[in-house]
Design a protein around this motif. Structure first.
Motif, PDB file in Angstrom:
ATOM      1  N   LEU A 156       0.861  -1.178   0.000  1.00  0.00           N
ATOM      2  CA  LEU A 156       0.000   0.000   0.000  1.00  0.00           C
ATOM      3  C   LEU A 156       0.898   1.228   0.000  1.00  0.00           C
ATOM      4  O   LEU A 156       1.928   1.241   0.676  1.00  0.00           O
ATOM      5  N   VAL A 157       0.505   2.253  -0.742  1.00  0.00           N
ATOM      6  CA  VAL A 157       1.230   3.524  -0.743  1.00  0.00           C
ATOM      7  C   VAL A 157       0.373   4.546  -0.004  1.00  0.00           C
ATOM      8  O   VAL A 157      -0.760   4.837  -0.424  1.00  0.00           O
ATOM      9  N   VAL A 158       0.893   5.085   1.090  1.00  0.00           N
ATOM     10  CA  VAL A 158       0.173   6.076   1.877  1.00  0.00           C
ATOM     11  C   VAL A 158       0.480   7.455   1.301  1.00  0.00           C
ATOM     12  O   VAL A 158       1.609   7.937   1.380  1.00  0.00           O
ATOM     13  N   ALA A 160      -1.519   9.832  -2.003  1.00  0.00           N
ATOM     14  CA  ALA A 160      -1.771   9.726  -3.443  1.00  0.00           C
ATOM     15  C   ALA A 160      -1.395  11.013  -4.167  1.00  0.00           C
ATOM     16  O   ALA A 160      -1.922  11.303  -5.244  1.00  0.00           O
ATOM     17  N   GLY A 164       3.561   9.932  -4.084  1.00  0.00           N
ATOM     18  CA  GLY A 164       2.988   8.603  -4.254  1.00  0.00           C
ATOM     19  C   GLY A 164       2.985   8.170  -5.710  1.00  0.00           C
ATOM     20  O   GLY A 164       3.308   7.023  -6.043  1.00  0.00           O
ATOM     21  N   LYS A 165       2.601   9.086  -6.596  1.00  0.00           N
ATOM     22  CA  LYS A 165       2.617   8.771  -8.030  1.00  0.00           C
ATOM     23  C   LYS A 165       4.037   8.478  -8.504  1.00  0.00           C
ATOM     24  O   LYS A 165       4.255   7.589  -9.335  1.00  0.00           O
ATOM     25  N   LEU A 168       5.103   4.963  -7.585  1.00  0.00           N
ATOM     26  CA  LEU A 168       4.435   3.996  -8.451  1.00  0.00           C
ATOM     27  C   LEU A 168       5.124   3.918  -9.805  1.00  0.00           C
ATOM     28  O   LEU A 168       5.361   2.823 -10.340  1.00  0.00           O
ATOM     29  N   VAL A 181       2.053  -2.687  -6.157  1.00  0.00           N
ATOM     30  CA  VAL A 181       1.184  -1.743  -5.456  1.00  0.00           C
ATOM     31  C   VAL A 181      -0.265  -2.150  -5.677  1.00  0.00           C
ATOM     32  O   VAL A 181      -0.739  -2.216  -6.821  1.00  0.00           O
ATOM     33  N   PHE A 184      -3.646   2.896  -3.155  1.00  0.00           N
ATOM     34  CA  PHE A 184      -3.203   4.089  -2.443  1.00  0.00           C
ATOM     35  C   PHE A 184      -4.106   4.299  -1.229  1.00  0.00           C
ATOM     36  O   PHE A 184      -5.301   3.984  -1.268  1.00  0.00           O
ATOM     37  N   ASP A 186      -5.360   7.460   1.154  1.00  0.00           N
ATOM     38  CA  ASP A 186      -5.333   8.915   1.214  1.00  0.00           C
ATOM     39  C   ASP A 186      -6.602   9.422   1.896  1.00  0.00           C
ATOM     40  O   ASP A 186      -7.700   8.932   1.620  1.00  0.00           O
ATOM     41  N   LYS A 191     -10.071  12.397  -3.689  1.00  0.00           N
ATOM     42  CA  LYS A 191      -9.311  11.335  -4.361  1.00  0.00           C
ATOM     43  C   LYS A 191      -9.901   9.943  -4.138  1.00  0.00           C
ATOM     44  O   LYS A 191      -9.592   9.011  -4.886  1.00  0.00           O
ATOM     45  N   VAL A 201      -7.640   4.300  -5.231  1.00  0.00           N
ATOM     46  CA  VAL A 201      -7.376   5.095  -4.030  1.00  0.00           C
ATOM     47  C   VAL A 201      -8.480   4.773  -3.033  1.00  0.00           C
ATOM     48  O   VAL A 201      -9.668   4.999  -3.301  1.00  0.00           O
TER      49      VAL A 201
END
Length: 476
Positions: A156-158, A160, A164-165, A168, A181, A184, A186, A191, A201
């Motif tokens: 998971l990417v905390v 967005a 974050g982009k 990715l 991934v 996201f 957020d 988003k 997201v």
């Protein structure tokens, strides 16, 4: 979460540990050594069987004792393939292995004829053939194993936003991505439920733990630039207690690319990285200077051996002068003069037109092309190393007139002047020469990574890769 979801989460693979870049390089090195050692044994057996009286102690002592060094030489020839991005590409792997075999054959032929044919021929041929076969088999196994391993790690990417982009895009650009991934996280309502390059997201911290369980998440990359609220901090601690690995975006970027993300850093990053964290010891500086002096003396000796032939070639093709002088900026922004072998058509033309280097520059001579590809044009700068103005390893010294422009355009650019410039460096072996402001920004990311992580092992690694680039004529 219902019972079916919990059962599905348990079925998803969750590796117990994650291999760092240095650990993966070590695995590559050990595998190559094993492959080369097997090739050495087979080559010795074949050589003894077909060209000698048998695989005996007398044979080893009198004819083949030097063969013990062939695995080490083979690994040195493969030094460019310890870049994890190249190692993850099958095409770059097999072309790199074949180039290593060709370079080894050329080096051996030079030694063979220099020593008047006193070395073996078939034994080395056997070794090169089997070294290529076993190394390719091992590297193919490595690529398959780590591609499967990477797909089994889910992240998971905390955040967005742009950071974050960026992370990715970095992951998707890697030939052997370490993570997949899945979403996201957020808090921004605008988003939520949207897609960013195909990745959903989801909501904020309240949904993070449920997605960890549901999707079998093994990693969380925190791509938040600025302060973090207390609730998100607590959720990340809870995830870590469940075995999830938490990594900040700049740290992940550095690990995966060997670069520092200058466009996604907080304003005090340079103070924390180069004032609080980076404190090289006196022993490192003392040994580094001793190595610089020894390397400069050796380099100058080589330079004086090739100078007559290089000077003659330059003069025959494009006349005089032989050398080209220019001002560069050193440590602390102090200017100093460098001298290079001339690679363009005249001293006057060197100072005109685009200041950015180009492999297909119409001003470059044929002799200049060879000098640049082999880095021989840089050899006079060993004198600057001996004088203490440069080091063997460090950021490339930049032209005085370009620095002011690049400082205006690129954040943190001045930080590369915290250390001595070098004949070679982390940016040179990974990127080359910046051919624009954008290229210089990417090169700066490598330079800052080097300044932050410099040490004995990284310096040695850069020197070995530089030697490999010279042998392979990969200079610019």
């Amino acid at each position: 979460m219902d019972k079916a979801q919990r059962v599905g989460a348990r079925d998803l693979p969750r590796p117990a540990f994650r291999l760092r870049a240095e650990e993966r390089r070590l695995i590559l090195l050990l595998g190559d050594l094993v492959a080369a050692s097997i090739a050495t044994l087979i080559a010795l057996a074949g050589w003894a069987q077909f060209d000698w009286l048998g695989f005996t102690q007398e044979f080893i002592r009198s004819r083949a004792g030097w063969f013990v060094f062939t695995p080490i030489v083979w690994v040195a020839l493969l030094v460019g393939l310890y870049d994890l991005h190249r190692a993850g590409s099958w095409r770059q792997t097999w072309t790199g292995v074949l180039k290593a075999a060709a370079a080894g054959a050329v080096i051996y032929l030079i030694a063979y004829f220099t020593l008047q044919g006193s070395l073996a021929r078939r034994g080395v041929l056997y070794f090169l053939v089997f070294a290529v076969v076993f190394t390719l088999l091992w590297r193919r196994l490595y690529i398959a194993a780590f591609r499967t391993w990477g797909l089994s790690r889910r992240a998971l990417v905390v955040g967005a936003g742009e950071s974050g982009k960026a992370i990715l895009r970095v992951l998707r650009s890697l030939p052997n991505a370490p993570l997949e991934v899945v979403a996201f996280v957020d808090d921004d309502p605008a988003k939520r439920d949207s897609l960013i390059e195909g990745v959903p997201v989801i909501g904020g911290n309240r949904e993070l733990l449920s997605r960890v369980e549901r999707d079998g998440v093994t990693d969380v990359v925190v791509a938040i630039i600025g302060p973090m609220n207390g609730e998100m901090f607590q959720v990340l601690l809870d995830a870590q207690e469940r075995g999830v690995e938490i990594t900040r975006m700049p740290v992940a970027y550095e690990e995966w690319l060997g670069r520092v993300p200058i466009q996604h850093l907080e304003s005090d990053w340079i103070l924390r990285s180069f004032v609080d964290e980076v404190q090289t010891g006196s022993l490192y500086e003392l040994v580094r200077r001793a190595v610089d002096i020894a390397g400069a003396l050796f380099g100058l000796a080589l330079f004086f051996l090739v100078l007559p032939w290089a000077a003659l070639a330059i003069a025959l093709e494009s006349g005089r002068p032989i050398f080209f002088a220019q001002k560069r900026l050193g440590r602390g922004g102090r200017p100093y003069p460098i001298v290079k072998l001339r690679t363009m058509r005249s001293n006057e033309e060197e100072g005109k037109g685009s200041p950015w280097p180009s492999e297909d520059d119409i001003r470059m001579t044929r002799v200049g092309w060879v000098l640049r590809r082999t880095h021989l044009d840089e050899f006079p700068q060993f004198w600057n190393v001996l004088r203490g103005e440069m080091s063997l390893v460090g950021p490339r010294p930049e032209q005085v007139e370009l620095v002011a422009e690049l400082e205006r355009e690129i954040p943190f650019y001045r930080a590369r002047l915290l250390v001595k410039p070098g004949l070679t460096g982390w940016a040179q072996v990974n990127y080359g020469k910046g051919a624009s402001v954008e290229g210089s920004a990417e090169k700066l990311e490598y330079d800052l990574y080097y300044i932050k992580h410099r040490g004995f092992l990284l310096d040695l690694w850069i020197i070995l890769r530089t030697i490999g680039a010279i042998i392979g004529m990969r200079g610019v």
